[in-house]
Motif scaffolding. Sequence first.
Motif, PDB file in Angstrom:
ATOM      1  N   LYS A 189       0.675  -1.359  -0.004  1.00 33.33           N
ATOM      2  CA  LYS A 189       0.022   0.267  -0.160  1.00 33.33           C
ATOM      3  C   LYS A 189       0.911   1.592   0.021  1.00 33.33           C
ATOM      4  O   LYS A 189       1.338   1.128   0.871  1.00 33.33           O
ATOM      5  N   VAL A 190       1.095   2.103  -0.929  1.00 37.43           N
ATOM      6  CA  VAL A 190       1.672   3.065  -1.320  1.00 37.43           C
ATOM      7  C   VAL A 190       0.655   4.049  -1.047  1.00 37.43           C
ATOM      8  O   VAL A 190      -0.593   4.475  -1.756  1.00 37.43           O
ATOM      9  N   LYS A 191       1.332   5.983  -1.176  1.00 40.89           N
ATOM     10  CA  LYS A 191       0.610   6.932  -1.316  1.00 40.89           C
ATOM     11  C   LYS A 191       1.525   7.804  -2.114  1.00 40.89           C
ATOM     12  O   LYS A 191       3.101   7.669  -2.231  1.00 40.89           O
ATOM     13  N   ILE A 192       1.634   8.034  -4.213  1.00 42.34           N
ATOM     14  CA  ILE A 192       1.880   9.075  -4.786  1.00 42.34           C
ATOM     15  C   ILE A 192       1.251  10.435  -4.882  1.00 42.34           C
ATOM     16  O   ILE A 192       0.126   9.840  -4.929  1.00 42.34           O
ATOM     17  N   GLN A 193       2.650  10.745  -5.162  1.00 45.27           N
ATOM     18  CA  GLN A 193       1.622  11.919  -5.720  1.00 45.27           C
ATOM     19  C   GLN A 193       2.600  12.497  -6.771  1.00 45.27           C
ATOM     20  O   GLN A 193       3.775  12.245  -7.012  1.00 45.27           O
ATOM     21  N   GLY A 194       1.145  12.683  -7.924  1.00 41.77           N
ATOM     22  CA  GLY A 194       1.546  13.299  -8.864  1.00 41.77           C
ATOM     23  C   GLY A 194       0.615  13.928  -9.743  1.00 41.77           C
ATOM     24  O   GLY A 194      -0.095  14.852  -9.204  1.00 41.77           O
ATOM     25  N   VAL A 195       1.179  14.038 -11.239  1.00 43.84           N
ATOM     26  CA  VAL A 195      -0.035  14.869 -11.821  1.00 43.84           C
ATOM     27  C   VAL A 195      -0.673  13.696 -12.923  1.00 43.84           C
ATOM     28  O   VAL A 195       0.169  12.755 -13.801  1.00 43.84           O
ATOM     29  N   LEU A 196      -2.011  14.607 -12.981  1.00 46.99           N
ATOM     30  CA  LEU A 196      -2.295  13.345 -14.161  1.00 46.99           C
ATOM     31  C   LEU A 196      -1.909  13.606 -15.154  1.00 46.99           C
ATOM     32  O   LEU A 196      -2.510  14.766 -16.266  1.00 46.99           O
ATOM     33  N   LYS A 197      -1.828  12.821 -16.265  1.00 49.67           N
ATOM     34  CA  LYS A 197      -1.634  13.652 -18.504  1.00 49.67           C
ATOM     35  C   LYS A 197      -2.156  12.251 -18.973  1.00 49.67           C
ATOM     36  O   LYS A 197      -2.259  11.102 -18.616  1.00 49.67           O
ATOM     37  N   VAL A 214      -2.515   8.738 -17.206  1.00 45.27           N
ATOM     38  CA  VAL A 214      -1.301   8.047 -16.312  1.00 45.27           C
ATOM     39  C   VAL A 214      -1.359   8.977 -15.287  1.00 45.27           C
ATOM     40  O   VAL A 214      -1.021   9.840 -15.502  1.00 45.27           O
ATOM     41  N   LEU A 215      -1.243   8.743 -14.067  1.00 42.45           N
ATOM     42  CA  LEU A 215      -0.610   9.305 -13.029  1.00 42.45           C
ATOM     43  C   LEU A 215       1.274   9.086 -13.194  1.00 42.45           C
ATOM     44  O   LEU A 215       1.506   8.883 -12.901  1.00 42.45           O
ATOM     45  N   GLU A 216       1.843  10.420 -12.991  1.00 47.09           N
ATOM     46  CA  GLU A 216       3.311  10.632 -13.366  1.00 47.09           C
ATOM     47  C   GLU A 216       3.565  11.291 -11.964  1.00 47.09           C
ATOM     48  O   GLU A 216       3.103  12.291 -11.743  1.00 47.09           O
ATOM     49  N   SER A 217       4.601  10.489 -11.373  1.00 54.09           N
ATOM     50  CA  SER A 217       4.576  10.320 -10.261  1.00 54.09           C
ATOM     51  C   SER A 217       5.360  11.611  -9.830  1.00 54.09           C
ATOM     52  O   SER A 217       6.797  11.811 -11.010  1.00 54.09           O
ATOM     53  N   ALA A 218       5.985  12.616  -8.533  1.00 55.89           N
ATOM     54  CA  ALA A 218       6.832  13.698  -9.207  1.00 55.89           C
ATOM     55  C   ALA A 218       7.980  13.666  -7.993  1.00 55.89           C
ATOM     56  O   ALA A 218       8.716  13.986  -7.864  1.00 55.89           O
ATOM     57  N   GLN A 219       7.505  12.110  -7.266  1.00 53.18           N
ATOM     58  CA  GLN A 219       8.385  11.989  -6.379  1.00 53.18           C
ATOM     59  C   GLN A 219       8.366  10.593  -6.111  1.00 53.18           C
ATOM     60  O   GLN A 219       7.395  10.191  -6.483  1.00 53.18           O
ATOM     61  N   PRO A 220       8.927   9.623  -5.376  1.00 51.31           N
ATOM     62  CA  PRO A 220       9.527   8.319  -5.300  1.00 51.31           C
ATOM     63  C   PRO A 220       8.041   7.925  -3.851  1.00 51.31           C
ATOM     64  O   PRO A 220       7.702   8.971  -3.202  1.00 51.31           O
ATOM     65  N   PRO A 221       7.238   7.424  -4.262  1.00 48.63           N
ATOM     66  CA  PRO A 221       6.213   6.480  -3.645  1.00 48.63           C
ATOM     67  C   PRO A 221       6.270   6.685  -1.596  1.00 48.63           C
ATOM     68  O   PRO A 221       7.918   6.406  -2.158  1.00 48.63           O
ATOM     69  N   SER A 222       5.269   6.659  -1.220  1.00 48.80           N
ATOM     70  CA  SER A 222       5.885   6.717   0.131  1.00 48.80           C
ATOM     71  C   SER A 222       5.304   5.950   0.209  1.00 48.80           C
ATOM     72  O   SER A 222       3.684   5.303  -0.010  1.00 48.80           O
ATOM     73  N   ILE A 223       5.994   4.172   1.443  1.00 48.88           N
ATOM     74  CA  ILE A 223       4.928   3.391   1.497  1.00 48.88           C
ATOM     75  C   ILE A 223       3.904   3.413   2.965  1.00 48.88           C
ATOM     76  O   ILE A 223       4.648   4.181   3.825  1.00 48.88           O
ATOM     77  N   GLU A 224       2.793   2.760   2.951  1.00 54.16           N
ATOM     78  CA  GLU A 224       1.908   3.010   3.918  1.00 54.16           C
ATOM     79  C   GLU A 224       1.487   1.798   5.497  1.00 54.16           C
ATOM     80  O   GLU A 224       2.475   0.922   4.991  1.00 54.16           O
TER      81      GLU A 224
END
Length: 96
Positions: free
Chosen positions: A66-74, A86-96
């Motif tokens: 289970k992860v949390k991903i911050q990004g931009v939809l394109k 597609v969700l293009e991540s701005a940084q590596p995911p964080s694990i929840e």
Amino acid sequence: MNNNLVVEGVLENEGTNYFTNSRLVIRQPGSDKSVVVRLRTPLEIQRLPSEQQSIPPTQADYLGKKVKIQGVLKEQFVKGLGRAVVLESAQPPSIE
């Protein structure tokens, strides 16, 4: 499109092969809906036994978690799907 957001869910590979046909998606547990993601993490890193340094995580380190991903939809071309959101991540995911 180009909306900045945070998505939480389980990271899965819907492709047929991790190295040659990887298609990472994030899915809410108990749901059949998913979003294709492009992570800012390497596919693999050659790990030498003599290395003492901390090695950054690869995409495989996040699979099934289970992860949390911050990004931009394109809207992009995705192999096997054609044009897709597609969700293009701005940084590596964080694990929840």
